[in-house]
Design an enzyme around this catalytic site. Structure first.
Site, PDB file in Angstrom:
ATOM      1  N   CYS A 180       5.540  -5.356 -17.364  1.00 34.44           N
ATOM      2  CA  CYS A 180       4.330  -4.885 -17.030  1.00 34.44           C
ATOM      3  C   CYS A 180       4.446  -3.437 -16.727  1.00 34.44           C
ATOM      4  O   CYS A 180       3.271  -2.610 -17.375  1.00 34.44           O
ATOM      5  CB  CYS A 180       3.781  -5.603 -15.750  1.00 34.44           C
ATOM      6  SG  CYS A 180       4.671  -5.468 -14.192  1.00 34.44           S
ATOM      7  N   HIS A 191       3.785  -5.351  -9.309  1.00 38.41           N
ATOM      8  CA  HIS A 191       2.902  -5.554 -10.585  1.00 38.41           C
ATOM      9  C   HIS A 191       2.230  -4.401 -11.046  1.00 38.41           C
ATOM     10  O   HIS A 191       1.597  -3.835 -10.123  1.00 38.41           O
ATOM     11  CB  HIS A 191       2.269  -6.745 -10.676  1.00 38.41           C
ATOM     12  CG  HIS A 191       1.423  -7.197 -11.948  1.00 38.41           C
ATOM     13  ND1 HIS A 191       2.128  -7.245 -13.244  1.00 38.41           N
ATOM     14  CD2 HIS A 191       0.328  -7.388 -12.404  1.00 38.41           C
ATOM     15  CE1 HIS A 191       1.490  -7.796 -14.167  1.00 38.41           C
ATOM     16  NE2 HIS A 191       0.242  -7.598 -13.554  1.00 38.41           N
TER      17      HIS A 191
END
Length: 483
Positions: A113, A431
């Site tokens: 990510c 994230h």
């Protein structure tokens, strides 16, 4: 590396390569590109049952040249309604995104990510895409296989894939090239690829592109990355103890917003970031002394990048910890007071013209133009040639007597176009997500392969203060005027 064939429905795909150093999920992403069947819908028959996403290839038993069977249904193509008007807000969320005309999402290939969010932000810069399109093969044959060349070509191809696809793209070639050039992004922990720092990915990628696109044969503009993203700083370095003083100049590709108890707003953090202390050898004292460094912006880029310095090394836990403090940032950023005196003079005339243009839109009468020293400075700059601080100079190629095209000049005022956020307590976990403004003014949140429309008023709420997504890197685009 293994080569297999894959049968799906009535089709057979030959010579499909399996990189056994990558998890099977990456192989499924390859098949997604070939068949349109999302990885989660794929059922691939191997010895002992179905192929699992995190299986160990050495234990799966796949052999060179083996024929594999895959089952699964491809994504359906969204059909236009046969009758009656359908408004965008009435569409399902994923179809709203397609209706906005933006690019596709990126599949997460296992803790990637950080890379996906970086790519989505930089992909939003059309001038960078144009420079990559012009990038040719290297002149020297031994450069063709160089990691820098491979990463540059992979970036160009990935940008192109994002532009022409609606379904999510698997960035496998780009990831391989990135890890080949920068092995730090291939670190493993218990056989699984580790999460990495998005800022390091952003910095390393821009560094590579700045070198590749600077080649004399790459394009007419040999400093394209520097022109787009490079901020020139001029610094006064002085030692109060010895009285020594010097001036330094450097180009940086992001400004730092330092976070402390006194910093509540981006502007305050930027001011802190332009002041620092360093220890170095003093010739007059014959020993190490403390020097102060005061910097100001001397030339501006078209895209101004700011990194919030949220991570620091925590000795107790031996890892990067995160500062969660809320720091507000605006949709419109004016950096005039962070500029050097020289640059301020060059910005005066463009800023006055911008105020007049915006005033006209509001129905206000422009002030009478009076010639000032600032105007003369700008005219002198134009005559001498282009400058980052005053925009790009465009010369007429039609000969004498033909008026030259108006030049674009920077104003020191920027509009927010991208935000890269981090959610979590550590840089090595959590994230990353990209929030990107489209050319039509709409905002899209790119959470890996899930693009979601957003409201502009929600973008500035990513300022921190908790465990929610908070801005880590933000990018502004220069507001220009023609003169």
């Amino acid at each position: 590396m293994l080569t297999v064939s894959v049968k799906w429905q009535k089709e057979v795909f030959s010579n499909v390569e399996i990189d056994t150093s990558q998890p099977p999920y990456v192989f499924k992403c390859q098949l997604y590109d070939l068949t349109g069947v999302p990885p989660e819908r794929q059922k691939i028959m191997v010895k002992g049952g179905l192929l699992k996403d995190d299986a160990d290839w050495s234990k799966v038993g796949v052999k060179e040249g083996q024929k594999l069977m895959m089952m699964g249904t491809a994504d359906e193509i969204v059909k236009a309604p046969e009758k009656g008007p359908l408004f965008a807000e009435d569409l399902p969320e994923e179809e709203q995104v397609v209706d906005l005309g933006h690019s596709a999402g990126l599949l997460n290939l296992g803790n990637t990510c950080y890379m996906n969010s970086t790519v989505q932000c930089l992909h939003s810069v059309p001038e960078l895409k144009s420079a990559l399109i012009k990038y040719p093969p290297p002149v020297r044959s031994n450069d063709v296989d160089s990691p820098s060349h491979s990463l540059t070509v992979a970036t160009r191809e990935l940008f192109n894939d994002l532009d022409k696809n609606v379904k999510p793209v698997a960035p496998m070639r780009f990831l391989t090239a990135l890890r080949s050039k920068y092995p730090q992004f291939a670190q493993l922990h218990n056989g699984i690829y580790m999460q990495q720092d998005a800022e390091e990915c952003w910095t390393q990628l821009l560094f590579t592109l700045s070198l590749s696109l600077k080649s004399p044969s790459s394009s007419e503009d040999s400093e394209v990355v520097k022109r787009l993203f490079g901020t020139n700083l001029v610094s006064r370095v002085y030692c109060a103890e010895s009285g020594e003083e010097s001036t330094e100049s450097e180009t940086v590709y992001s400004l730092k917003c330092h976070i402390s108890q006194e910093v509540n707003h981006l502007h305050e953090g930027l001011k802190h970031g332009l002041k620092s202390e360093l220890e170095k050898s003093s010739p007059s004292l014959g020993r190490t002394a403390v020097y102060k460094k005061d910097s100001s912006i001397n030339d501006l880029p078209r895209y101004l990048t700011v990194q919030f310095v949220r991570f620091f090394w925590k000795r107790e836990s031996n890892q990067k910890a995160k500062i969660l403090r809320k720091v507000d940032y605006p949709l419109e950023l004016d950096v005039y007071d962070l500029c050097s005196e020289d640059l301020r003079k060059r910005l005066e005339a463009p800023r006055r013209l911008l105020r007049d243009e915006e005033g006209k839109k509001l129905g206000l009468k422009p002030k009478e133009n009076t010639s000032t020293a600032a105007d003369n400075d700008v005219k002198m700059t134009d005559a001498e040639g282009p400058s980052n601080g005053s925009g790009d100079s465009t010369k007429s190629a039609t000969g004498e007597g033909v008026p030259a095209e108006k030049e674009k000049h920077l104003t020191g005022i920027y509009d927010l176009v991208a935000v890269l956020t981090h959610k979590g307590r550590s840089a090595d976990s959590g994230h990353y997500v990209a929030w990107v403004k489209q050319e039509n003014g709409k905002w899209i949140q790119f959470d890996d392969d899930k693009p979601i429309p957003q409201r502009e008023e929600d973008i500035t709420r990513l300022s921190g203060g908790g465990d929610w997504h908070m801005a880590y890197i933000i990018m502004y685009k220069a507001r220009e005027v023609s003169m």
